[in-house]
Design an enzyme around this catalytic site. Structure first.
Site: not given
Ligand code: GUN
Length: 300
Positions: A61, A105, A128
């Protein structure tokens, strides 16, 4: 096996290419944002603990933000971080006008109440789309930040389906990150949506009735070819590293669907290179969107 008339193979939906196109568009618009405001869109990325998969996702990311001209600010916290300290960091990031997006995350270490942390994020910075305000907006069909993976899945579906009305969509998995939000997005397009989960009885028969299958169970190779109706569209959200049978210790990445058995589908997403890249491209798009919305608000 051969047959007199070869059936056409399913179209492979090129997620990687579609994601690259979206990222390039975000990059151009992030550049314009920088020129207009004197600072780039900025995303704070919070990683608590040392889950190896989360570390890999966060690195990807951050790297993609860099390529798109989005400033990313990493906050790496130990697995033992106190919930109060994490909440204090979120509070600082909420108040910081130079930060437009906040990503925490998941999963968080088990002693931390994830919903308390997600609820603490300013909904305008919730790239998110996990905050209850944004979840509520999605479920009422009003404008808000939409979770990245479901948003990416819809963009992939849009490349192969013109009209969603009345199609039967079956979602496998009821997670807050994928299953529930994609069900809402499909419902908004007037699909007839069935959400299935670990306790669903007769899953195979239900999936056999689907025009659209979104497999997001996190169960490698769960969905077999004979579960898929000819002409259905299959979106595979699963991504699991498994040991390749008969190859010693060699591993490979597989999805929730047995892709080699899906030739009779109309279209399928590959794993890897399908939904995964779209999730990151949509994070960039959401960050740009959040930055624009916040800049508009402060400017007026
Ligand atoms: N963990 C697995 N997928 C995601 C996501 O799309 N966003 C976040 N913040 N954590 C995750």
């Amino acid at each position: 096996m051969s047959s007199a008339v070869e059936a056409p193979a399913a179209v492979l939906i090129p997620g990687k290419r579609i994601a690259a196109r979206l990222s390039a568009q975000v990059a151009a618009e992030a550049q314009a944002f920088l020129h207009a405001h004197g600072h780039p869109p900025a995303l704070a990325v919070v990683l608590a603990g040392d889950d190896p998969a989360s570390g890999i996702y966060v690195r990807r990311k951050v790297a993609e933000c860099g390529k798109a001209g989005i400033r990313s600010i990493g906050h790496r916290l130990p697995a033992t971080v106190a919930e109060a300290d994490l909440l204090a960091l979120i509070d600082d990031l909420n108040r910081d006008p130079a930060i437009h997006g906040i990503l925490v995350q998941l999963p968080l270490p088990p002693h931390i109440d994830a919903s308390r942390v997600l609820d603490a994020i300013d909904p305008r910075k919730d790239v998110d789309g996990f905050h209850p305000v944004n979840v509520g907006r999605l479920s009422t069909g009003t404008d808000g930040l939409v979770p990245c993976t479901p948003l990416g899945c819809m963009m992939l579906l849009d490349t192969v389906i013109d009209d969603f009305r009345g199609r039967h969509a079956v979602v496998i998995g009821k997670s807050n990150i994928v299953g529930k939000p994609i069900a809402m997005l499909l419902l908004e397009r007037e699909c007839t949506v069935t959400v299935t989960h670990i306790a669903t009885q007769g899953l195979r028969e239900i999936v056999r009735g689907a025009d659209i299958v979104v497999a997001a169970a996190g169960a490698p190779l769960l969905v077999r070819g004979d579960w898929i109706r000819p002409g259905a569209v299959v979106i595979d959200v699963g991504i699991t590293r498994v040991v390749d049978p008969g190859s010693g210790d060699r591993t490979r990445i597989v999805g929730d669907c047995a892709s080699a058995e899906m030739a009779h589908a109309a279209a399928v997403t590959p794993v890897p290179g399908g939904v995964g890249p779209m999730t990151i491209a949509c994070l960039l798009a959401n960050t740009l969107r959040a930055a624009r919305a916040q800049t508009r608000r402060t400017a007026s």
